[in-house]
Enzyme design. Sequence first.
Site, short mmCIF file in Angstrom:
data_model
loop_
_atom_site.label_atom_id
_atom_site.label_comp_id
_atom_site.label_asym_id
_atom_site.label_seq_id
_atom_site.Cartn_x
_atom_site.Cartn_y
_atom_site.Cartn_z
N THR A 22 16.30 -2.07 53.39
CA THR A 22 16.15 -0.64 53.10
C THR A 22 16.69 0.21 54.25
OG1 THR A 22 14.46 1.09 52.97
CG2 THR A 22 13.76 -0.97 53.92
N ASP A 23 17.09 1.43 53.92
CA ASP A 23 17.53 2.36 54.97
C ASP A 23 16.35 2.80 55.85
OD1 ASP A 23 16.20 3.98 53.14
OD2 ASP A 23 17.79 5.50 53.00
N LYS A 37 10.03 -4.68 57.01
CA LYS A 37 11.38 -4.92 56.50
C LYS A 37 12.35 -5.12 57.67
CE LYS A 37 12.64 -4.79 52.73
NZ LYS A 37 12.74 -5.89 51.71
P1 NAD Z 1 8.68 -3.51 43.50
O1 NAD Z 1 7.43 -3.29 44.28
O2 NAD Z 1 8.91 -2.77 42.22
O3 NAD Z 1 8.79 -5.07 43.13
C1 NAD Z 1 8.47 -6.08 44.04
C2 NAD Z 1 8.40 -7.41 43.27
O4 NAD Z 1 8.13 -8.45 44.23
C3 NAD Z 1 7.26 -7.46 42.26
O5 NAD Z 1 7.71 -8.04 41.06
C4 NAD Z 1 6.21 -8.35 42.93
O6 NAD Z 1 5.41 -9.08 42.00
C5 NAD Z 1 7.09 -9.27 43.74
N1 NAD Z 1 6.38 -9.84 44.90
C6 NAD Z 1 5.63 -9.18 45.81
N2 NAD Z 1 5.12 -10.05 46.70
C7 NAD Z 1 5.58 -11.28 46.35
C8 NAD Z 1 5.42 -12.58 46.90
N3 NAD Z 1 4.67 -12.80 47.98
N4 NAD Z 1 6.05 -13.62 46.30
C9 NAD Z 1 6.81 -13.43 45.19
N5 NAD Z 1 6.99 -12.22 44.62
C10 NAD Z 1 6.39 -11.15 45.20
O7 NAD Z 1 9.85 -3.28 44.52
P2 NAD Z 1 11.33 -2.68 44.30
O8 NAD Z 1 11.26 -1.22 44.38
O9 NAD Z 1 11.95 -3.34 43.12
O10 NAD Z 1 12.05 -3.20 45.61
C11 NAD Z 1 12.67 -4.47 45.66
C12 NAD Z 1 13.25 -4.71 47.03
O11 NAD Z 1 14.18 -3.68 47.35
C13 NAD Z 1 12.20 -4.67 48.15
O12 NAD Z 1 12.51 -5.68 49.07
C14 NAD Z 1 12.35 -3.30 48.77
O13 NAD Z 1 12.00 -3.33 50.13
C15 NAD Z 1 13.85 -3.06 48.58
N6 NAD Z 1 14.26 -1.66 48.47
C16 NAD Z 1 13.67 -0.83 47.55
C17 NAD Z 1 14.11 0.49 47.43
C18 NAD Z 1 13.51 1.43 46.40
O14 NAD Z 1 13.88 2.60 46.37
N7 NAD Z 1 12.62 0.96 45.51
C19 NAD Z 1 15.13 0.95 48.24
C20 NAD Z 1 15.72 0.08 49.17
C21 NAD Z 1 15.27 -1.21 49.26
#
Ligand code: NAD
Length: 339
Positions: A125-126, A157
């Site tokens: 992430t940023d 992160k």
């Molecule tokens: P989210 O919270 O919607 O989904 C996370 C998923 O990970 C869920 O399905 C959860 O069940 C699973 N999970 C959590 N802990 C776990 C574990 N210990 N073992 C296996 N599965 C596990 O998150 P998101 O918004 O889809 O983000 C996904 C990734 O992208 C993350 O790594 C986040 O840091 C990164 N990210 C998100 C954004 C954003 O705007 N949402 C932006 C940049 C980066």
Amino acid sequence: MTIIVTGGAGFIGSNFIFYMLEKYPDYHIVCLDKLTYAGNLSTLVPIMDNSNFRFVKADICDRAAVYKLFEEEKPDIIVNFAAESHVDRSIETPDIFLKTNIMGTAVLMDACRKYGIKRYHQVSTDEVYGDLPLDRPDMFFTEETPIQTSSPYSSSKAGADLLVLAYHRTYGLPVSISRCSNNYGPYHFPEKLIPLIIANALNDKPLPVYGTGENVRDWLYVKDHCIAIDLIIHNGKIGEIYNVGGHNEMRNIDIVKLICKELGKSERLITFVTDRKGHDLRYAIDPSKIYNELGWFPKTKFKDGIKKTIEWYLNNREWWETIISGEYKNYYEKMYGNR
Ligand code: NAD
Ligand code: TYD
């Protein structure tokens, strides 16, 4: 080609799986997900019978389960989305963020070392760059911007990113990292700003805006993020970091007002509430590297993406209403009840 997608029952991971299954009908996609509060198996129902898809419920911190899956599937690529992802929750309970986001990443990379892999991709992430001042619109995050985190979430992160780079340098693990700005789109869990405001507005509930609402985020339609990751895992350089974002900065208050307008709801629903602790002021990505090296740029304009997103929440009420009527109700009461 076999790809293990961790966290594929969450927001971005599920969108990525749909994108990949459609684009590469010959690929075998395996989703490994613990199904935490944020993981939703109902999202994956339309592909459960697809012979190119397999779902496995497991924790990325569970070494035995992860190794077993690697033995069974012999994956070529891992894309790690699995994480605790909500800043507000990280302020309440940092430990689970450290466990999943850092230790889980280490377990996955240990499996990659043990069984061999073409590429391990870390979805970052940023927020690892901290924030930018509001009065310096000329400043952007580049891949060289120093890591300077604000929340337990972003720190976890950043810790994972450093570990990924260390596994590359020390063990020669073929890694890449993407650092993306805020995503929005279908299947976004309604604790995050855009889906929370859409759901509350549709239910004529107060629309909580932290502080003065002047904080700025750089919003990217989720499909554009999926396209970027696809390009990186196939053509991106090993050992490199790619920033992903679309020069689409918006103040929170303007997003909330826009959603009110689109839904025909009164701005009187807007309620200013106590600010988030350590609240980052502004995120803004410079995406020059991914544009120059891989030809990526965001295809969906915000005005179209937000319309599509609102339409999706209107047409899929059952998906989010099931969430907000369940265990999530307690979280909402705790975070917003006395705010
Ligand atoms: P989210 O919270 O919607 O989904 C996370 C998923 O990970 C869920 O399905 C959860 O069940 C699973 N999970 C959590 N802990 C776990 C574990 N210990 N073992 C296996 N599965 C596990 O998150 P998101 O918004 O889809 O983000 C996904 C990734 O992208 C993350 O790594 C986040 O840091 C990164 N990210 C998100 C954004 C954003 O705007 N949402 C932006 C940049 C980066
Ligand atoms: P969020 O969607 O939690 O993403 P992040 O904190 O990772 O950027 O929040 C986006 C912005 O919206 C952030 O500045 C905090 C703010 N916000 C509110 O004003 N009210 C809310 O109810 C939520 C969840 C977020």
